[in-house]
Design an enzyme around this catalytic site. Structure first.
Site: not given
Length: 339
Positions: A113, A176
């Site tokens: 990222r 998650r």
């Protein structure tokens, strides 16, 4: 365009139900999505199904892409109720309660990222000035990656009060984690209470010290379910969570459904003034020794954006990891953002 002109040129006067900030009306039933790639279009689709908004405006540098996505999503409206989905320009969206910014280069296989930072800061340099010069009075929700650095960039470029510039942060990472723990313990993931904090990325930290299942400390609950090798299990689960995006990108080249649901969750907290505690990215001012940086930490989120941070119990090791995560982001921000 002045506030009076905006009022005169509004598209759907019957749907304007908002309040006024600094003389400019805000329609709390309207959201705009800037960037119509996989994440933006999936977010718009999820928002259309959510029932939170009666107007969803889509804006993209490729106008035809925005028009195509709006038309496609609109065909689902008869199944959910009265929602108007349309392509827009900047003048059309300044009365939106929330501007969801998903525009940016996509993360490629093998790319972190943080590798995206220079590309996407440049893209933000073309978007945020357009918002700033129109004196936007709503809330910015930054979704583009690396989200923590881009939240800082959006705050600097927009000139908005920092409580009204929010990054999606580790809301998805935390979801998650809850999913993994729910499966591991054979329990409803909604009963799992935990956070991932720090960077939305490789230096993220699981706040194990604060984790519990319906008030029962995590280790104790694990033992109730027949699990005793806590450190090994926690390490494996944390690694799976951290690497899940890479696995999805390797297999299908992009992640978008999970983050779209995260966008809906944050928007719901704002428009319903839920004052929910979510691990969004917002400015830090000395908490845990971190300053002048946007970082993902639990915060109360409501109608005015981030109301306040929520202190959570961290071990010494977790606090040290949080500082290292912040240092990672600071170095990248220093190289990517103008002073």
């Amino acid at each position: 365009m002045t506030c009076m002109e905006k009022e005169q040129n509004r598209r759907m006067p019957e749907n304007r139900t908002g309040t006024v900030r600094n003389g400019c009306p805000i329609n709390h039933r309207k959201v705009a999505v800037i960037g119509c790639g996989f994440v933006g279009s999936s977010s718009a689709f999820a928002l259309m199904q959510s029932g939170l908004f009666s107007e969803i405006a889509l804006l993209d540098v490729d106008r035809e892409r925005a028009e195509g996505e709006a038309l496609d999503i609109s065909h689902g409206v008869p199944f959910v109720g009265n929602v108007r989905v349309y392509a827009a320009d900047y003048d059309d969206i300044m009365d939106s309660a929330i501007l969801v910014i998903t525009a940016g280069a996509a993360q490629k296989p093998g790319e972190t990222r943080l590798d995206l930072v220079h590309k996407n800061v440049a893209i933000f340099g073309s978007i945020l000035p357009e918002i700033a010069k129109r004196d936007y009075q709503g809330i910015l929700l930054i979704v583009s990656n690396p989200v923590d650095i881009l939240t800082l960039a959006a705050w600097k470029m927009s000139g908005l009060p920092e409580n009204r510039v929010i990054g999606s942060g580790t809301v998805l990472d935390t979801a998650r984690l809850k999913m993994e723990l729910g499966q591991h313990l054979s329990v409803d993931s909604r009963s799992v209470h935990t956070f991932i904090i720090g960077e939305h990325g490789d230096s993220e930290i699981v706040a194990w010290s604060a984790a519990n299942v319906s008030g029962v400390p995590l280790n104790r609950f694990c033992e109730m379910r027949g699990y005793y090798h806590h450190e090994e299990a926690m390490r494996e689960i944390a690694e799976r969570v951290k690497n899940s995006a890479y696995e999805i990108i390797r297999k299908k080249h992009a992640t978008y459904y999970g983050i779209a649901m995260s966008v809906v969750r944050i928007c719901r907290a704002i428009v319903m003034n839920e004052r929910s505690i979510l691990p969004v990215s917002s400015m830090m001012h000395g908490e845990y020794g971190v300053e002048n940086l946007a970082l993902s930490m639990p915060a109360i989120v409501g109608a005015n954006g981030v109301e306040s941070k929520v202190p959570i119990v961290l071990s010494h090791a977790e606090e040290e990891k949080l500082k290292l995560s912040a240092d990672t982001l600071k170095k990248m921000a220093k190289s990517a953002l103008p002073e």
